[in-house]
Design a protein around this motif. Structure first.
Motif, PDB file in Angstrom:
ATOM      1  N   GLU A  81      43.568  33.249  41.656  1.00 39.08           N
ATOM      2  CA  GLU A  81      42.455  32.813  40.813  1.00 39.08           C
ATOM      3  C   GLU A  81      41.130  33.027  41.547  1.00 39.08           C
ATOM      4  O   GLU A  81      40.963  32.592  42.679  1.00 39.08           O
ATOM      5  CB  GLU A  81      42.617  31.335  40.451  1.00 39.08           C
ATOM      6  CG  GLU A  81      41.615  30.837  39.432  1.00 39.08           C
ATOM      7  CD  GLU A  81      41.880  29.400  39.005  1.00 39.08           C
ATOM      8  OE1 GLU A  81      41.666  29.068  37.827  1.00 39.08           O
ATOM      9  OE2 GLU A  81      42.310  28.601  39.869  1.00 39.08           O
ATOM     10  N   ASP A  85      36.558  31.881  38.006  1.00 40.00           N
ATOM     11  CA  ASP A  85      37.621  31.469  37.083  1.00 40.00           C
ATOM     12  C   ASP A  85      37.982  30.006  37.320  1.00 40.00           C
ATOM     13  O   ASP A  85      38.180  29.243  36.367  1.00 40.00           O
ATOM     14  CB  ASP A  85      38.866  32.340  37.275  1.00 40.00           C
ATOM     15  CG  ASP A  85      38.649  33.767  36.821  1.00 40.00           C
ATOM     16  OD1 ASP A  85      37.795  33.980  35.934  1.00 40.00           O
ATOM     17  OD2 ASP A  85      39.316  34.665  37.349  1.00 40.00           O
ATOM     18  N   ARG A  89      37.400  27.039  34.643  1.00 39.35           N
ATOM     19  CA  ARG A  89      38.550  26.229  34.223  1.00 39.35           C
ATOM     20  C   ARG A  89      38.267  24.745  34.423  1.00 39.35           C
ATOM     21  O   ARG A  89      38.553  23.914  33.554  1.00 39.35           O
ATOM     22  CB  ARG A  89      39.786  26.640  35.030  1.00 39.35           C
ATOM     23  CG  ARG A  89      40.980  25.702  34.871  1.00 39.35           C
ATOM     24  CD  ARG A  89      42.170  26.148  35.704  1.00 39.35           C
ATOM     25  NE  ARG A  89      41.845  26.379  37.111  1.00 39.35           N
ATOM     26  CZ  ARG A  89      41.668  25.390  37.998  1.00 39.35           C
ATOM     27  NH1 ARG A  89      41.740  24.115  37.634  1.00 39.35           N
ATOM     28  NH2 ARG A  89      41.403  25.696  39.268  1.00 39.35           N
ATOM     29  N   ARG A 198      29.464  36.349  35.432  1.00 39.50           N
ATOM     30  CA  ARG A 198      30.302  37.440  35.917  1.00 39.50           C
ATOM     31  C   ARG A 198      29.632  38.798  35.730  1.00 39.50           C
ATOM     32  O   ARG A 198      29.710  39.674  36.586  1.00 39.50           O
ATOM     33  CB  ARG A 198      31.646  37.445  35.177  1.00 39.50           C
ATOM     34  CG  ARG A 198      32.574  36.319  35.546  1.00 39.50           C
ATOM     35  CD  ARG A 198      33.926  36.506  34.887  1.00 39.50           C
ATOM     36  NE  ARG A 198      34.760  35.352  35.131  1.00 39.50           N
ATOM     37  CZ  ARG A 198      34.761  34.258  34.349  1.00 39.50           C
ATOM     38  NH1 ARG A 198      33.977  34.211  33.281  1.00 39.50           N
ATOM     39  NH2 ARG A 198      35.548  33.241  34.642  1.00 39.50           N
TER      40      ARG A 198
END
Length: 213
Positions: A81, A85, A89, A198
Motif C-alpha cells: 500500500e 492510498d 483509506r 496523486r
C-alpha cells in the motif's frame, strides 16, 4: 497497584476534562476560570495543573489525542500500500465512522466544540501549532521512502487537503445538514482531493478550460 493508579489518574483526567468542556460550552471559554473548572471537577487547582498544563489544554487534549496520526498511518500501512492510498483509506474510514476530525459528526456537542475551538484565538493558535507538528512528523515518515523535499511538500499538501475537507464538511453541518446527508458528497470530495494529490492540479484542467474537470 500500578494498574489501579493508572485507572485512577485516567478517571480524574476525564472528570476534569468533562467539567471543563461542559462549562466552556455553556458560558464560553473566556468566561470560565480554571478555579471554577477545578471546583466543578472537585479537585484542587494545583491538582488540575498536574493533569493539564494550561487552560487551553483542558479543551485541546481531545485534538492532541490524534497527534502524529497521519505519520502512524504511513508507517503502519501494508507492504503493498502506498502512503497516499493509506492516508486516503484512513480518511474515508474516518468519514464512515463520523470521526470529528473529518468534520463529519453532527452531534450537537461536537459542533459546539468545533465552533468554540475555531472562534477562540488562543485555541485556534494552539491547533495551528499541533498541525505544524503533525506536518513535521508526517514529513519524517514519508522521508523514509522519498527525498526530503518531496516528503516535506507532500506532507504539507496532505494535511492541507484534510483540513480543507474537514472544514468543508463542518460548514455544511453548521448550516443544518445532517452527517448522513453530507456523507456521500464528503466521500466524493475526499476521493477527488486525493486523486488531485496523486496527479497534480494541472490534471484538473485541460488547455483552455476555465473550470476544473
Amino acid at each position: 497497584m500500578t494498574g489501579l493508579r493508572h485507572i485512577k489518574r485516567q478517571r480524574i483526567h476525564e472528570a476534569i476534562s468533562t467539567a471543563a468542556i461542559t462549562l466552556f460550552l455553556e458560558r464560553g471559554f473566556g468566561e470560565v476560570s480554571v478555579a471554577e473548572v477545578a471546583a466543578a471537577a472537585e479537585v484542587s487547582k494545583p491538582t488540575l495543573f498536574k493533569y493539564f498544563a494550561t487552560k487551553e489544554d483542558l479543551v485541546l487534549h481531545r485534538i492532541a489525542d490524534h497527534q502524529g496520526e497521519a505519520a502512524r498511518v504511513v508507517r503502519q500501512r501494508g507492504p503493498q500500500e502506498g502512503p497516499l492510498d493509506a492516508l486516503e483509506r484512513h480518511f474515508l474510514s474516518g468519514l464512515e465512522q463520523r470521526d470529528p476530525v473529518t468534520g463529519l459528526n453532527d452531534h450537537a456537542e461536537v459542533l459546539a466544540y468545533h465552533h468554540m475551538v475555531f472562534s477562540t484565538p488562543s485555541l485556534a493558535a494552539r491547533v495551528s501549532h499541533y498541525m505544524a507538528m503533525d506536518e513535521e512528523a508526517l514529513a519524517e515518515a514519508l522521508a523514509e521512502g522519498a527525498d526530503d523535499l518531496t516528503a516535506t511538500l507532500l506532507a504539507a499538501e496532505v494535511l492541507a487537503v484534510q483540513r480543507v475537507l474537514a472544514r468543508r464538511n463542518w460548514r455544511r453541518l453548521a448550516e443544518g445538514e445532517t452527517a448522513a446527508q453530507v456523507h456521500p458528497e464528503a466521500v466524493r470530495a475526499a476521493r477527488r482531493a486525493f486523486a488531485l494529490l496523486r496527479n497534480g492540479l494541472d490534471a484538473a484542467w485541460a488547455p483552455g478550460d476555465t473550470e476544473p474537470r
